[in-house]
Design an enzyme around this catalytic site. Structure first.
Site, PDB file in Angstrom:
ATOM      1  CE  LYS A 136      26.055 -11.345  14.427  1.00 40.10           C
ATOM      2  NZ  LYS A 136      25.534 -11.568  13.057  1.00 40.10           N
ATOM      3  N   GLY A 171      26.908 -13.398   3.642  1.00 37.55           N
ATOM      4  CA  GLY A 171      26.091 -13.358   2.441  1.00 37.55           C
ATOM      5  C   GLY A 171      26.575 -14.182   1.277  1.00 37.55           C
ATOM      6  CB  ALA A 185      29.002 -15.023   8.351  1.00 32.67           C
ATOM      7  N   GLY A 186      27.828 -17.123   6.084  1.00 34.53           N
ATOM      8  CA  GLY A 186      28.242 -18.042   5.040  1.00 34.53           C
ATOM      9  C   GLY A 186      27.424 -19.308   4.917  1.00 34.53           C
ATOM     10  CG  ASN A 195      19.752 -12.414   7.224  1.00 38.87           C
ATOM     11  OD1 ASN A 195      20.120 -11.288   7.537  1.00 38.87           O
ATOM     12  ND2 ASN A 195      18.601 -12.579   6.577  1.00 38.87           N
ATOM     13  CB  THR A 196      22.052 -14.474   2.843  1.00 40.23           C
ATOM     14  OG1 THR A 196      22.597 -13.255   3.356  1.00 40.23           O
ATOM     15  CG2 THR A 196      21.944 -14.369   1.330  1.00 40.23           C
TER      16      THR A 196
END
Length: 258
Positions: free
Chosen positions: A97, A158, A184-185, A206-207
């Site tokens: 990645k 995040g 992301a997001g 993830n977050t």
């Protein structure tokens, strides 16, 4: 649900997981397993490259999971190529990645350096999955450079703000000849479902899972959302009505005169 194919490898799950921000390695591992994911990213800077028994890796490495080292922290293409070569030696995989974000505050990807690094890494035999801006022109250039997927952001890393780049993501998905992974997001299962309904090939989360009150249950929720969104896309969503005029699903009124 159709299988996802990246660089000739088949994946049953269309949910990819990141490994940062978990309160413990045990929570991380259980969340990974609960999600059903077959692709897990890990930042090289979080792994002890000198140790052959890094505790974190013990909780990630499973036979069904493709490990995806990422280059988070590098600032340009030169550093990315160096980090990629280290990752290939350390992890025994040519999957990567690619992340290049020189600004540590917003972690937005550098488009120029990302394209340059992709071109170089493909020549070196890497399977490159670049994290990038939701820029349709750039994504097409990355595809032409040999990227295995493109990973445009939905919102800054995040932030959990969802698909702030929705219109651009739709164009990218429409034009792409390779898988599009929204990265992301994504802050809620509904965000992931929306991305999949649009035709995204996969989502990376993830977050939203790592900081949840119960990461394991949240991982299950994202699994269900991704599957539901993809199934809806494959089934064919109905067209939205134009304006605000209602259209009855059962329009017959003859029974009123009986």
């Amino acid at each position: 649900m159709e299988k996802l194919i990246i660089a000739g490898r088949e994946f049953n799950s269309r949910l990819f997981l990141g490994t940062g921000k978990f309160s413990s390695n045990e929570w991380m591992e259980q969340s990974i397993l609960a999600s059903g994911t077959e692709m897990v990213t890990v930042a090289m800077k979080r792994v002890d490259m000198e140790s052959t028994e890094d505790d974190m890796l013990k909780h990630i490495v499973h036979p069904h999971i493709q490990l995806l080292p990422n280059t988070s922290g590098v600032r340009n293409a030169e550093e990315a190529v160096f980090a990629a070569q280290m990752a290939r030696e350390a992890f025994g995989t040519n999957w990567l990645k690619l992340e290049i974000h020189p600004d540590p505050r917003y972690l937005l990807p550098d488009s120029v350096e990302t394209l340059k690094a992709t071109e170089e890494l493909v020549k070196l035999g890497f399977v490159v999955l670049p994290y990038c801006q939701a820029d349709p022109v750039l994504c097409k250039q990355l595809e032409e450079a040999g990227a295995a997927t493109v990973m445009p952001l939905g919102a800054p890393i995040g932030t959990n703000k969802g698909l702030q780049t929705k219109e651009f993501l739709q164009i990218i998905i429409e034009q792409a000849g390779i898988p599009v992974v929204v990265d992301a997001g994504i802050g809620a299962p509904s965000h992931a479902a929306e991305a999949m309904e649009m035709g995204a090939s996969a989502c990376l989360v993830n977050t939203a899972i790592a900081v949840a009150g119960n990461p394991i249950e949240m991982a299950k929720a994202f699994k269900q959302a991704v599957e539901a969104g993809r199934t809806a896309y494959e089934a064919g969503l109905g067209m939205q009505a134009i304006g605000f005029v209602a259209e009855a699903s059962s329009p017959l009124t003859a029974f009123l005169n009986e």
